[in-house]
Every structure is written in structure tokens, then in C-alpha cells.
Design a protein around this motif. Structure first.
Motif, PDB file in Angstrom:
ATOM      1  N   LEU A  91      91.177   2.620 -30.890  1.00  0.00           N
ATOM      2  CA  LEU A  91      91.336   3.777 -31.767  1.00  0.00           C
ATOM      3  C   LEU A  91      91.877   4.996 -31.030  1.00  0.00           C
ATOM      4  O   LEU A  91      91.969   6.082 -31.609  1.00  0.00           O
ATOM      5  CB  LEU A  91      89.986   4.118 -32.414  1.00  0.00           C
ATOM      6  N   ASN A  92      92.207   4.843 -29.754  1.00  0.00           N
ATOM      7  CA  ASN A  92      92.735   5.940 -28.941  1.00  0.00           C
ATOM      8  C   ASN A  92      91.744   7.106 -28.867  1.00  0.00           C
ATOM      9  O   ASN A  92      92.127   8.278 -28.892  1.00  0.00           O
ATOM     10  CB  ASN A  92      94.083   6.427 -29.484  1.00  0.00           C
ATOM     11  N   LEU A  93      90.459   6.761 -28.776  1.00  0.00           N
ATOM     12  CA  LEU A  93      89.402   7.747 -28.597  1.00  0.00           C
ATOM     13  C   LEU A  93      88.939   7.742 -27.149  1.00  0.00           C
ATOM     14  O   LEU A  93      89.030   6.730 -26.453  1.00  0.00           O
ATOM     15  CB  LEU A  93      88.217   7.440 -29.517  1.00  0.00           C
ATOM     16  N   GLU A  94      88.427   8.886 -26.698  1.00  0.00           N
ATOM     17  CA  GLU A  94      87.890   9.000 -25.343  1.00  0.00           C
ATOM     18  C   GLU A  94      86.375   8.881 -25.373  1.00  0.00           C
ATOM     19  O   GLU A  94      85.728   9.250 -26.363  1.00  0.00           O
ATOM     20  CB  GLU A  94      88.286  10.342 -24.723  1.00  0.00           C
ATOM     21  N   ALA A  95      85.806   8.390 -24.276  1.00  0.00           N
ATOM     22  CA  ALA A  95      84.363   8.226 -24.158  1.00  0.00           C
ATOM     23  C   ALA A  95      83.797   9.214 -23.146  1.00  0.00           C
ATOM     24  O   ALA A  95      84.355   9.409 -22.067  1.00  0.00           O
ATOM     25  CB  ALA A  95      84.020   6.798 -23.742  1.00  0.00           C
ATOM     26  N   TRP A  96      82.694   9.825 -23.522  1.00  0.00           N
ATOM     27  CA  TRP A  96      81.907  10.721 -22.664  1.00  0.00           C
ATOM     28  C   TRP A  96      80.561  10.018 -22.497  1.00  0.00           C
ATOM     29  O   TRP A  96      79.779   9.937 -23.432  1.00  0.00           O
ATOM     30  CB  TRP A  96      81.812  12.062 -23.357  1.00  0.00           C
ATOM     31  N   ILE A  97      80.309   9.481 -21.300  1.00  0.00           N
ATOM     32  CA  ILE A  97      79.145   8.617 -21.113  1.00  0.00           C
ATOM     33  C   ILE A  97      78.066   9.307 -20.282  1.00  0.00           C
ATOM     34  O   ILE A  97      78.334  10.217 -19.501  1.00  0.00           O
ATOM     35  CB  ILE A  97      79.536   7.281 -20.451  1.00  0.00           C
ATOM     36  N   ARG A  98      76.825   8.825 -20.490  1.00  0.00           N
ATOM     37  CA  ARG A  98      75.684   9.193 -19.644  1.00  0.00           C
ATOM     38  C   ARG A  98      75.086   7.884 -19.138  1.00  0.00           C
ATOM     39  O   ARG A  98      74.332   7.236 -19.871  1.00  0.00           O
ATOM     40  CB  ARG A  98      74.646   9.997 -20.431  1.00  0.00           C
ATOM     41  N   PRO A 159      81.905  16.580 -18.147  1.00  0.00           N
ATOM     42  CA  PRO A 159      82.497  17.320 -19.272  1.00  0.00           C
ATOM     43  C   PRO A 159      82.572  18.796 -18.937  1.00  0.00           C
ATOM     44  O   PRO A 159      81.700  19.334 -18.238  1.00  0.00           O
ATOM     45  CB  PRO A 159      81.529  17.057 -20.428  1.00  0.00           C
ATOM     46  N   PRO A 160      83.605  19.494 -19.404  1.00  0.00           N
ATOM     47  CA  PRO A 160      83.745  20.917 -19.089  1.00  0.00           C
ATOM     48  C   PRO A 160      82.506  21.703 -19.500  1.00  0.00           C
ATOM     49  O   PRO A 160      81.979  21.536 -20.598  1.00  0.00           O
ATOM     50  CB  PRO A 160      84.977  21.338 -19.896  1.00  0.00           C
ATOM     51  N   ALA A 161      82.035  22.528 -18.598  1.00  0.00           N
ATOM     52  CA  ALA A 161      80.872  23.372 -18.871  1.00  0.00           C
ATOM     53  C   ALA A 161      81.343  24.740 -19.354  1.00  0.00           C
ATOM     54  O   ALA A 161      82.458  25.178 -19.046  1.00  0.00           O
ATOM     55  CB  ALA A 161      80.027  23.497 -17.602  1.00  0.00           C
ATOM     56  N   PRO A 162      80.490  25.439 -20.117  1.00  0.00           N
ATOM     57  CA  PRO A 162      79.176  25.004 -20.602  1.00  0.00           C
ATOM     58  C   PRO A 162      79.312  24.079 -21.799  1.00  0.00           C
ATOM     59  O   PRO A 162      80.310  24.100 -22.517  1.00  0.00           O
ATOM     60  CB  PRO A 162      78.521  26.327 -21.008  1.00  0.00           C
TER      61      PRO A 162
END
Length: 757
Positions: A91-98, A159-162
Motif C-alpha cells: 500500500l506504499n505506507l511507512e511503518a513506525w515500530i516499537r 520519529p521526529p520529536a516532539p
């Protein structure tokens, strides 16, 4: 029910975010969401403009036992992390993982009991997870772009803060998000978007199976999702510009007369290509004023008249936005660098130019205006919300003033378009509305001249192919083959270009060849929330049989022929094979009568096979209920990898969960499909339970609190607990719609629950 999303202005293909651009992400707990609904929800997020999906990876969920990790769904469909990440990439989405504990709102905070305080086990988990995920990072062409809470993990940035955390159920979410955007940096993280359904026994202590979000399992949206939609639509095109925009060093926004009242704030962000004024009204009453703002083009103050912000609203007003390439418009090669939007008093989301037409889409809660600085007199006409409207042109200043009508519906979206100049050449995609996945689709294009047709080409999504078929000197048909792994409901951007200039475009939706469902299949109930099941289950009377409807929706625009075949040991199907023709985008049902052989009581396997215009094979479970008796059976109804236990007769159905102490999940009056239990269910106990089928039939549920025996007698469910009393009564006798629930606690160890009309 969520309305079909028809975006009025075609979106350009997704582009990589420049360094420093704000990130907007939606929290998606794949492990606490039905596997069969992953694709539907992710497609919806992408369609409204979300590009990043954030999620934790619970260690204890994927490795409940030492040395036995599951990342492919071997033990539960919701443990298929690899497929989930691949779906994001499709789907051309990005993942932000923990990747590391703690995991918010999850049993044990994501830490396995067997690895408590074991640093070596934690390092081994991080190492093994890194090996699994490394091929799926953006540096390898995958989806994973950010890692939070694990410095150095796969060399992924944080991820960019804040990070501003927003709730999709918060009525003030739009105001809070705009306050964060006023500094043009950081990340917006939306939580509580979808309902979550915890796997049985994995919810945090003291909570039920469901955690409420803004969107139900059926897709129904709460009004508060408007804030997410607005922010997603705004940042879809503004985010790359925000990377270069900075707050004006001095307070540059103020009313021409007086001061900003308490509760109203205004900020301006500026850059050489685009600037914007963010106005937030926290008051309950609308606020209107002429605003003095900074014009970065003339480097002087200017007045934006008649700015009106309704109470509790926020508007993102464009100031000095270039119409040429490099501004908000990505395909405006035909416009000069000096041409720009001087200002608008409505929130601008999209700006596009093709075939001499400048198109803009706004969020306009009230009527507004937009002023353009052009290098030529517009040729007209001007279309506003689909109707012809007048425009004012000043020959001396070369400025155009356009009326923007108030938008309608959620988000107050409205589209306007002005013909800037008669195009020298034009090209159109003719009625390109939908494409069928895995099939060759004919898409017609037309051109203003044969020479233009010869010089043109069709721009397709990456990895797609098309065959060019000339139909006449001015017409070309393209046979486009949509890849078989495309997602149902996703959108694709098609465009015609010639000599490096974009001439026409269309945004078309993708559909599987046909959508097939068994209409009488049961649903999983949690209170009044109904979960669509991936597994089709239908109850059968062995003497009278039953009718089963296989409903086919033809997603193609052409008539299609289908063959429907049913099979299953111990059953007779009439007819066993049916042929049917269905018109384009139409739906028809095939009725099948089913009879069961003797001795087939309980759960049985069958199949429905659809071929021809589509190739679909649906497993069906048939529950044979003896006349005057009951059936006990079990299956994984919610797709979490754990079995639910069901006791039902011709009148009622009761569903129990073994993983959280035999929790009684639902009690259904089958005539109306009404559930009388609360969303949390009743009779939950600590830890898993052992469930066995007893003669009668009935269920024996062995829990930490004791052994319960459950049986059905007509419309009554009888629960008896041996040794210790039953928990305090959580239900009461009452009428629910057309169904009456009677509750009798006959002794501390015995309760009877009766449903009747």
C-alpha cells in the motif's frame, strides 16, 4: 456506515517526505485487531491521506514460550507480522515500530513472564527481531522507516520529536493538532482510531475484550473522525512544504482593529514557496475579523479581509502560495513562478493544474474567498461546487477574486476550478472509474489531435504494465493489467503526458473481480458491536434443512458469468451446481437448499466454490442442530488463534471464551440476532479455562474459581458451579427491544437465564 470515499481532486503519486517534514501517523495495533479486517482499514487510512502506521511489537505475544517465536501466523493469524509489514509495503505506507517493551494497553506490558528481568533474553529478542525485520526497512525497499524506544535498532531513526499524541475520540483533537503544527516540526500520532479486540485473555487487567475507538468493526465512524480526516487531507500535500516553513520571527498576525480575543490564537509559517496562517478558535462562538499578516513576496504586511472561524474550529489559510512547480502544486509546469495564491479565507488542501484548468479543494465551514495573482487574464469559466459562478478580475493588478461556497458534509470539503487559458492541447482519460485486480482492463483515452496522441504516453503506478491499442487517430485504448497482489479498495493514479507536460489524470479504485459472501453466516457479538467473521458458519435443521444464499457482487463493469458449486460430506445440496449471469457492478444471490444426513449433529465442513468471472473458494462450517435438542461446538470465531465454545439450539446461541476464565461473551436470540449481554461479557475468571463437551449436550468449564456446567433448555441457559458460589449477578431481568431477558438466581451456585419474545 462509513460512506464511500470519492475524492474530488486526483492525488499525485506518493513521494518521499523531505528531511524535517512533520510525520502524521495512526496507531494500528495489528495484534488486537481482526486479521481479516487489516487490509480494509489500512486501505481506508491511505485513502484519507495517512502515510505512516505506528505499532508496537509485543514480545510476549510473538514469543509466549521461550524458544518458540511466531512471526508468520503459525499459532494465530494475528501473529503474522511478516504479512502485515508486506501489506504496508504493497500500500506504499511507512511503518513506525516499537520493537521493545513496554507495550501500552497490553497484558504484561509486552514482557514475557518467562523472561522477566532477563537482559540476555531481551538482547536475544532484539537480535532475532532485527534479523527478521532488516529486509523490510526502507533502505532495502521495505516499509519500516522509524523505530521508537530502541536507539540504534537497524540504524533506523527515531520519529521526529516532539511527538504529539492525539485521540481520535477527542472533540478538541483538531485544535491540539493545529497547535503542534504551528511550530512546523515533530510528529502527530493518532490513537483510538479503530476499535480494538484483544485476543482472548490478553487484555490489560480489569478491561473487557473491546477497547472503543472512533471507528467500529463495521466501518461506522464517530463524528470526531472529521479531525483526523481534515489533518490527513491537509498534510498529504502540505507536509513537504512544512519542512521548509518556519514560524515568523515576530508576531505577524493580528486583527486590523483591536486584539485577538481570549481563546483565539493565530500563527504564521513562512517560506519562499508557500506560507500559511493557522487560526484557532477555542471559544463556543464564531469569530470574524480582518487580519493583518506578513506577505513574504512583497516583504510587507497585508490585509486578509473577512476571516471567519466557527467556534471550536481551526483553519489553515494559505498566504503567498506559489502556483508554479515547487509550491503546493506538483504538476503545475504551465504556470509562471510569479503566479500565486495571494490569500484565501478557507483552508486549502489540494492545488492542481491540467488542460488549462486550475483546480483547488478547500475545507470551508463558511463561505470564503480566494485571491490569485496571475500573469494573464483567465479565460473562464469558474466552477464552484459544481455550479457556474462569477469571478472578478482586476486588469491593473492582474488579480482574480473567487467566491468559495461553504462546503457540505463532514470536513466541509468543496472543490472550485478556474479556466486560466484555453489549452493548446488536451487529453482525457474517458470514464476511468474502476479497475479489476488481476485482470486486463480497457481504459480509453482521447486527444485533441493525432499528433498529440502520437507523442503521448500513459503514466502508470510502479510495476504496472499496459498495452497501447490505437483505435483512431485521436483515440488510444490501453489494456492495463492490475497486479494480482493489489489491495481491494485501494486507489491508483493514472495520467497522460506529452512533451513532459501533464495533460489529464484520473484516480481510479481497485476491486477484486467479485465479492462473495454467505448471507446467513453468523456474526460475533460483543454487546451491540457486531464483528464480521472471516469464517462462514450456518446452523442447519437436519429434518427441514435450510436455505443458504451465496451472494455475489460483480465488481467488473461488464456482464460476467459465474458457476457456483457446493460440496460437503454428509450433506445434500439442491442444486449442487448453478450458473448465473450478473450485470456490471450488480449483485445477485444464488439460493441453495441444504439437507443433512443422519448422525451429522454438531460442526461439519463444507465448501462453496465460485468460478468463471471470479475464482473464490469459501470454507463453510455447517452446524447441525437436532430438532428439540442442542449442539455444542467450537471454532476460532474472531481470528485470534483461540477457540470460542458455542452452545446453541433452534432458539438461542451462547458463546464462551476459554482463555479468560470461561467468559460468557454473548447470548443471542436467533430470530432477531439480538445479544443481551454487555460488551465485556460476564463470568470472566483469572487465567485460561479448560472446556469439555458433556452429554446432553452441554459444556463443562473448569476455571480457577471452580467447575461450571452449562446447558440449554429451550430458551433458558442454566449455569451451575460446583464447590464455590457463582460470582455476584451482573445481569438483571429486562426487556431488550423485542426480546425479554429473565434472570433467576435459584441458589448461590445456580443461575437460569431465559430469553423469550
Amino acid at each position: 456506515m462509513r460512506a464511500a470515499i470519492l475524492l474530488l481532486i486526483a492525488a499525485s503519486a506518493a513521494v518521499a517526505q523531505p528531511v524535517g517534514a512533520p510525520i502524521q501517523a495512526v496507531e494500528f495495533q495489528y495484534y488486537a485487531y481482526p486479521r481479516n479486517l487489516w487490509e480494509r482499514e489500512l486501505v481506508w487510512l491511505k485513502s484519507i491521506g495517512v502515510r505512516t502506521v505506528a505499532f508496537s511489537i509485543p514480545w510476549n505475544w510473538h514469543q509466549p514460550e521461550a524458544g518458540k517465536p511466531d512471526f508468520t501466523g503459525r499459532t494465530s493469524p494475528r501473529r503474522d507480522l511478516v504479512s502485515f509489514i508486506r501489506l504496508l509495503r504493497r500500500l506504499n505506507l511507512e511503518a513506525w515500530i516499537r520493537p521493545l517493551p513496554p507495550v501500552k494497553n497490553w497484558a504484561g506490558n509486552g514482557q514475557p513472564e518467562w523472561a522477566a528481568h532477563d537482559r540476555r533474553a531481551l538482547r536475544a529478542w532484539q537480535r532475532d527481531l532485527g534479523r527478521l525485520l532488516e529486509p523490510h526497512t526502507v533502505s532495502h525497499g521495505g516499509a519500516i522507516a522509524w523505530a521508537e524506544g530502541a536507539p540504534g535498532f537497524l540504524d533506523l531513526p527515531s520519529p521526529p520529536a516532539p511527538v504529539t499524541v492525539l485521540s481520535a475520540t477527542d472533540p478538541l483533537a483538531l485544535v491540539r493538532s493545529r497547535e503542534a503544527l504551528a511550530v512546523a516540526r515533530g510528529s502527530l500520532l493518532w490513537e483510538g482510531v479503530e476499535n480494538t479486540l484483544y485476543p482472548a485473555g490478553w487484555q490489560p487487567p480489569g478491561s473487557g475484550p473491546i477497547r472503543r475507538g472512533a471507528i467500529g468493526f463495521s466501518g461506522e465512524e464517530a463524528p470526531t473522525t472529521v479531525a483526523l480526516r481534515r489533518e490527513a487531507a491537509l498534510l498529504k500535500n502540505w507536509a513537504p512544504l512544512l519542512a521548509r516553513m518556519r514560524p515568523h520571527p515576530k508576531p505577524s498576525v493580528k486583527p486590523v482593529q483591536g486584539k485577538l480575543p481570549a481563546g483565539v490564537t493565530a500563527h504564521q509559517l513562512v517560506s519562499s514557496a508557500a506560507s500559511a496562517v493557522s487560526v484557532i478558535n477555542r471559544n463556543g462562538q464564531p469569530w470574524r475579523a480582518d487580519l493583518q499578516v506578513w506577505d513574504p513576496v512583497t516583504r510587507r504586511s497585508m490585509t486578509v479581509p473577512g476571516v471567519e472561524v466557527p467556534g471550536g474550529e481551526s483553519l489553515w489559510l494559505p498566504v503567498a502560495v506559489s502556483l508554479a512547480v515547487g509550491g503546493l502544486c506538483r504538476e503545475c509546469a504551465g504556470l509562471a513562478p510569479a503566479e500565486r495564491i495571494v490569500y484565501a479565507t478557507a483552508e486549502l488542501h489540494t492545488l492542481e493544474f491540467e488542460n488549462g484548468l486550475l483546480a483547488m479543494e478547500f475545507s470551508a465551514p463558511v463561505a470564503a474567498e480566494v485571491v490569485l495573482q496571475l500573469a494573464r487574464k483567465p479565460s473562464g469559466p469558474y466552477l464552484a461546487a459544481g455550479s457556474l459562478d462569477h469571478f472578478d478580475f482586476d486588469e491593473k493588478t492582474m488579480q482574480v477574486r473567487l467566491h468559495v461556497p461553504a462546503g457540505k458534509g463532514p470536513g466541509n470539503r468543496v472543490r472550485v476550478g478556474l479556466a486560466i487559458e484555453p489549452p493548446e492541447h488536451s487529453a482525457f482519460l474517458v470514464e476511468a472509474r474502476r479497475l479489476v485486480i488481476g485482470r486486463k482492463n480497457a481504459v480509453a483515452t482521447s486527444y485533441s489531435s493525432a499528433e498529440l496522441a502520437q507523442r503521448s504516453r500513459l503514466r502508470l503506478p510502479e510495476g504496472w504494465n499496459a498495452r497501447r491499442i490505437p483505435k483512431s487517430p485521436n483515440e488510444i485504448e490501453y489494456e492495463i493489467e492490475v497486479p494480482g497482489d493489489a489491495a481491494h479498495g485501494d486507489w491508483a493514479n493514472l495520467a497522460i503526458e506529452a512533451d513532459g507536460v501533464l495533460l489529464g489524470r484520473a484516480r481510479v479504485q481497485l476491486f477484486r473481480p467479485a465479492s462473495v459472501r454467505v448471507s446467513q453466516a453468523i456474526r460475533m457479538h460483543y454487546g451491540q458491536e457486531v464483528l464480521p467473521l472471516d469464517l462462514a458458519v450456518a446452523a442447519i435443521d437436519p429434518r427441514a434443512g435450510r436455505n443458504l444464499d451465496v451472494t455475489i457482487l460483480n465488481n467488473s463493469t461488464q456482464i460476467q458469468n459465474y458457476t457456483v458449486e457446493t460440496s460437503g460430506a454428509g450433506f445434500q445440496f439442491f442444486p449442487p451446481k448453478t450458473e448465473i449471469s450478473i450485470g456490471g457492478t450488480m449483485e445477485r444471490a444464488v439460493g441453495i437448499r441444504i439437507f443433512a444426513d443422519e448422525g451429522r449433529e454438531g460442526l461439519n465442513e463444507a465448501r462453496v466454490r465460485v468460478s468463471g468471472g471470479a475464482d473464490v473458494d469459501i470454507p463453510v462450517r455447517l452446524v447441525v442442530i437436532p430438532r428439540g435438542g442442542a449442539a455444542a461446538w467450537h471454532a476460532d470465531l474472531d481470528g485470534d488463534g483461540y477457540q470460542e465454545w458455542v452452545l446453541e439450539n433452534q432458539r438461542v446461541r451462547a458463546v464462551f471464551s476459554a482463555q479468560d476464565g470461561g467468559r460468557w461473551l454473548s447470548f443471542i436470540w436467533k430470530d432477531s440476532n439480538a445479544n443481551v449481554l454487555p460488551e465485556t461479557g460476564v463470568y470472566a475468571a483469572v487465567g485460561p479455562a479448560t472446556v469439555r463437551v458433556q452429554d446432553g449436550p452441554g459444556l463443562e468449564i473448569v476455571t480457577s474459581a471452580g467447575t461450571r456446567k452449562v446447558r440449554l433448555d429451550g430458551g433458558s441457559l442454566v449455569i451451575e458451579q460446583q464447590g464455590t458460589p457463582l460470582p455476584p449477578e451482573a445481569l438483571k431481568s429486562e426487556k431488550r427491544g423485542d426480546v425479554t431477558l429473565e434472570v433467576r438466581r435459584e441458589s448461590p451456585n445456580r443461575a437460569v437465564y431465559t430469553l423469550a419474545k
